[in-house]
Scaffold this active site. Structure first.
Site, PDB file in Angstrom:
ATOM      1  N   LYS A 149       0.839  -1.209   0.000  1.00 60.64           N
ATOM      2  CA  LYS A 149       0.000   0.000   0.000  1.00 60.64           C
ATOM      3  C   LYS A 149       0.873   1.259   0.000  1.00 60.64           C
ATOM      4  CE  LYS A 149      -1.745   1.458   4.116  1.00 60.64           C
ATOM      5  NZ  LYS A 149      -1.405   2.837   4.505  1.00 60.64           N
ATOM      6  N   ASN A 150       1.854   1.287   0.901  1.00 59.35           N
ATOM      7  CA  ASN A 150       2.605   2.528   1.091  1.00 59.35           C
ATOM      8  C   ASN A 150       3.619   2.801  -0.016  1.00 59.35           C
ATOM      9  OD1 ASN A 150       1.064   2.948   3.306  1.00 59.35           O
ATOM     10  ND2 ASN A 150       2.641   2.370   4.809  1.00 59.35           N
ATOM     11  N   CYS A 189      -5.186  12.546  12.931  1.00 64.06           N
ATOM     12  CA  CYS A 189      -5.821  11.283  12.572  1.00 64.06           C
ATOM     13  C   CYS A 189      -5.800  10.390  13.798  1.00 64.06           C
ATOM     14  CB  CYS A 189      -5.103  10.617  11.411  1.00 64.06           C
ATOM     15  SG  CYS A 189      -3.608   9.790  11.886  1.00 64.06           S
ATOM     16  N   ARG A 225      -0.771  14.768  13.121  1.00 64.45           N
ATOM     17  CA  ARG A 225       0.095  14.384  11.989  1.00 64.45           C
ATOM     18  C   ARG A 225       0.507  15.655  11.260  1.00 64.45           C
ATOM     19  NH1 ARG A 225      -1.209   8.740  10.196  1.00 64.45           N
ATOM     20  NH2 ARG A 225       0.313   9.003   8.544  1.00 64.45           N
ATOM     21  N   ASP A 279       4.485   0.213  11.974  1.00 66.73           N
ATOM     22  CA  ASP A 279       3.270  -0.436  11.463  1.00 66.73           C
ATOM     23  C   ASP A 279       3.153  -1.899  11.902  1.00 66.73           C
ATOM     24  OD1 ASP A 279       2.710   1.939  10.235  1.00 66.73           O
ATOM     25  OD2 ASP A 279       3.399   1.320   8.259  1.00 66.73           O
ATOM     26  N   ARG A 326      -8.432  -0.554   4.498  1.00 69.88           N
ATOM     27  CA  ARG A 326      -7.533   0.446   3.916  1.00 69.88           C
ATOM     28  C   ARG A 326      -6.204  -0.197   3.514  1.00 69.88           C
ATOM     29  NH1 ARG A 326      -6.011   4.023   8.126  1.00 69.88           N
ATOM     30  NH2 ARG A 326      -4.509   4.503   6.533  1.00 69.88           N
TER      31      ARG A 326
HETATM   32  N1  EPU Z   1       6.077  14.275  11.166  1.00 66.99           N
HETATM   33  C1  EPU Z   1       6.190  15.599  11.529  1.00 66.99           C
HETATM   34  N2  EPU Z   1       6.190  16.550  10.545  1.00 66.99           N
HETATM   35  C2  EPU Z   1       6.101  16.237   9.228  1.00 66.99           C
HETATM   36  C3  EPU Z   1       5.995  14.869   8.854  1.00 66.99           C
HETATM   37  C4  EPU Z   1       5.988  13.911   9.853  1.00 66.99           C
HETATM   38  O1  EPU Z   1       6.274  15.931  12.716  1.00 66.99           O
HETATM   39  O2  EPU Z   1       6.104  17.143   8.379  1.00 66.99           O
HETATM   40  C5  EPU Z   1       6.021  13.239  12.222  1.00 66.99           C
HETATM   41  C6  EPU Z   1       4.661  12.534  12.207  1.00 66.99           C
HETATM   42  O3  EPU Z   1       3.698  13.260  12.953  1.00 66.99           O
HETATM   43  C7  EPU Z   1       4.982  11.205  12.801  1.00 66.99           C
HETATM   44  C8  EPU Z   1       6.398  10.928  12.303  1.00 66.99           C
HETATM   45  O4  EPU Z   1       6.939  12.205  11.928  1.00 66.99           O
HETATM   46  O5  EPU Z   1       4.966  11.276  14.193  1.00 66.99           O
HETATM   47  C9  EPU Z   1       6.490   9.970  11.134  1.00 66.99           C
HETATM   48  O6  EPU Z   1       5.786  10.460  10.040  1.00 66.99           O
HETATM   49  P1  EPU Z   1       6.144  10.098   8.521  1.00 66.99           P
HETATM   50  O7  EPU Z   1       6.010  11.350   7.732  1.00 66.99           O
HETATM   51  O8  EPU Z   1       7.418   9.352   8.455  1.00 66.99           O
HETATM   52  O9  EPU Z   1       4.958   9.105   8.170  1.00 66.99           O
HETATM   53  P2  EPU Z   1       3.888   9.239   7.036  1.00 66.99           P
HETATM   54  O10 EPU Z   1       4.526   9.529   5.736  1.00 66.99           O
HETATM   55  O11 EPU Z   1       2.780  10.117   7.487  1.00 66.99           O
HETATM   56  C10 EPU Z   1       4.111   6.710   6.399  1.00 66.99           C
HETATM   57  C11 EPU Z   1       3.170   5.546   6.251  1.00 66.99           C
HETATM   58  C12 EPU Z   1       2.669   5.119   7.618  1.00 66.99           C
HETATM   59  C13 EPU Z   1       3.872   4.718   8.453  1.00 66.99           C
HETATM   60  C14 EPU Z   1       4.859   5.898   8.547  1.00 66.99           C
HETATM   61  C15 EPU Z   1       6.135   5.548   9.292  1.00 66.99           C
HETATM   62  C16 EPU Z   1       2.221   5.927   4.082  1.00 66.99           C
HETATM   63  C17 EPU Z   1       1.043   6.221   3.255  1.00 66.99           C
HETATM   64  N3  EPU Z   1       2.073   5.922   5.386  1.00 66.99           N
HETATM   65  O12 EPU Z   1       3.342   7.749   7.016  1.00 66.99           O
HETATM   66  O13 EPU Z   1       1.846   3.981   7.407  1.00 66.99           O
HETATM   67  O14 EPU Z   1       3.451   4.362   9.748  1.00 66.99           O
HETATM   68  O15 EPU Z   1       5.217   6.321   7.209  1.00 66.99           O
HETATM   69  O16 EPU Z   1       6.771   4.492   8.701  1.00 66.99           O
HETATM   70  O17 EPU Z   1       3.284   5.644   3.550  1.00 66.99           O
HETATM   71  C18 EPU Z   1       0.141   2.447   7.883  1.00 66.99           C
HETATM   72  O18 EPU Z   1       0.370   1.912   6.789  1.00 66.99           O
HETATM   73  O19 EPU Z   1      -0.605   1.919   8.755  1.00 66.99           O
HETATM   74  C19 EPU Z   1       0.745   3.749   8.190  1.00 66.99           C
HETATM   75  C20 EPU Z   1       0.304   4.545   9.145  1.00 66.99           C
END
Ligand code: EPU
Length: 417
Positions: free
Chosen positions: A22-23, A115, A120, A306, A398
């Site tokens: 998915k990701n 969320c 986030r 995850d 999802r």
């Molecule tokens: N964060 C910030 N500021 C930002 C971006 C992130 O503070 O601008 C913080 C977030 O709040 C969080 C942490 O950094 O606490 C990690 O966030 P990250 O941006 O790495 O995650 P994401 O891109 O929002 C993706 C996956 C998640 C997975 C995380 C970590 C996708 C679509 N989602 O989320 O997947 O947990 O990376 O590996 O790629 C899931 O599949 O269940 C899922 C939540």
């Protein structure tokens, strides 16, 4: 919302091919805006992927699915806004921002907000895009992003290796003027896959082992691409947890053991037998699981956040105490209270959860609080005595393709209500 009824105490065993990640599929679908025709194989059929397809259709693309192949045609006249309703369908829609900016030179999207995993923020995404020359105005909950001329490559030091921010920067950098260097970039396999897709359409991206990514902006990208999405490492870990929790014997195929290098040793620590081949993983669960001393979630190559919830479900049945430290998200233990309804003993204190294993779980009515938490409840229900009702399974859909069908084929007694 639909529910699952799961009759526990049935061993999960047999053979299961794993669907695409998915990701990885989500950012690659956003990247499909940068070429005219993308043929994506191994693209999982999930509600989040359908949400991404809705966004592409809103932007003016056509999206068709044939089996596990998705074809995106993105001709002229692409729109540059994502309405609030579509943004809310899927939080990760923010990854469309970089792609729309590259394609259209401007973008208007609504602020994704919080969320079920806690706040986030997207400050790292926005600060990086601003450094690349994007003007960002917040207007009644919308982000209005414009560029004077072209985006420009620059040197970026991410305060945290955010997966989504790294993806947005890559999508913005491929056609930017000059070179973009991202220090402390995310290194997840899904990032490598997005970079692979972008390279296949002519981008110049160099991923270094130390977490630095160098993107040399090019003038144009190729019009067509055929690409295969990597297997889903978290779905792999989840099915292995289901087998381990029920003392089953499972062969997972079409997967990539290397992506789970931080996870497979945890199964062994808990007393499972694990063997790997080039694209397969075999696991045999023990009679009684041993605890896992410490699971600390970390950015890749560390233990993935995850997989934390599925492992917590497993540890509730271990003979001894397991400790979890969640370092990525602020609020990712909501499944703990639901697991406790099934007889689990868990204490949560901030980022730490201590799980004292019990000999058996019992059935209960439990509610999915998020995608991976929902998967954890299914794992616990598969092992528990009696029939459990797992509600709000839309969360699960999802990220897991036809979960009940796959679990049934592996010996589970699971029906949809
Ligand atoms: N964060 C910030 N500021 C930002 C971006 C992130 O503070 O601008 C913080 C977030 O709040 C969080 C942490 O950094 O606490 C990690 O966030 P990250 O941006 O790495 O995650 P994401 O891109 O929002 C993706 C996956 C998640 C997975 C995380 C970590 C996708 C679509 N989602 O989320 O997947 O947990 O990376 O590996 O790629 C899931 O599949 O269940 C899922 C939540």
């Amino acid at each position: 919302m639909a529910n699952f009824l799961i009759e526990g105490e049935n061993r999960i065993g047999g053979e299961l091919p794993i669907h695409g990640a998915k990701n990885a599929a989500l950012p690659i679908l956003a990247a499909a805006l940068l070429t005219r025709r993308s043929v994506l194989h191994n693209c999982p059929d999930l509600s989040d992927v359908r949400a991404a397809a809705h966004i592409l259709e809103h932007l003016g693309c056509t999206v068709e699915r044939e089996g596990d192949t998705v074809i995106v045609e993105s001709d002229d006249g692409v729109y540059c806004d994502i309405p609030d309703g579509l943004m809310r369908e899927m939080r990760s829609s923010v990854v469309f921002l970089g792609a729309i900016l590259t394609r259209c030179g401007r973008a208007r999207v609504s602020f994704p907000g919080g969320c079920e995993l806690g706040p986030r923020p997207i400050d790292i995404h926005l600060a990086s895009l601003e450094r690349m020359g994007v003007n960002i105005k917040e207007d009644h909950g919308d982000l209005d992003c414009t560029i004077d001329g072209k985006m420009v490559g620059t040197e970026l030091n991410l305060p945290f290796p955010s997966v989504g921010a790294t993806e947005n920067i890559l999508l913005a950098a491929v056609l930017a003027e000059g070179t973009t260097v991202i220090h402390n970039a995310a290194r997840e396999p899904e990032i490598q896959d997005l970079a692979g897709f972008l390279t296949a359409i002519g981008a110049k991206i160099h991923l270094k082992n130390d977490g630095t990514i160098v993107v040399e902006g090019v003038e144009t990208l190729l019009p067509e691409v055929e690409y295969r999405v990597i297997p889903d490492r978290i779905a792999t870990a989840t099915y292995l947890c289901a087998a381990a929790a029920t003392g089953g014997e499972l062969l997972v195929t079409k997967t990539e053991p290397e992506y789970l290098a931080a996870v497979l040793p945890m199964f062994e620590e808990m007393g499972c037998q694990v063997k790997t081949g080039p694209d397969l993983i075999y696991l045999k669960g023990p009679r009684r699981l041993r605890p896992v001393r410490m699971v600390r979630t970390m950015p890749y190559p560390g233990f993935p956040t995850d997989a934390q919830a599925p492992f917590m479900a497993l540890s509730t049945l271990a003979q001894g105490t397991s400790v979890f430290v969640e370092n990525i998200f602020e609020s990712r233990y909501k499944h703990a209270a639901e697991l406790m309804r099934m007889g689990a003993r868990i204490k949560v204190e901030g980022r730490v959860a201590v799980v004292e294993g019990v000999p058996a779980l019992h059935s209960a009515q439990v509610r999915c609080t998020d995608l991976r938490g929902g998967a954890a409840l299914c794992i616990a229900a598969l092992a528990a005595a009696g029939v459990s009702r797992v509600s709000d399974i839309a969360h699960i859909e999802r990220g897991y393709e036809r979960l009940e069908e796959h679990l049934s084929s592996l010996g589970a007694k699971i029906t949809r209500e």
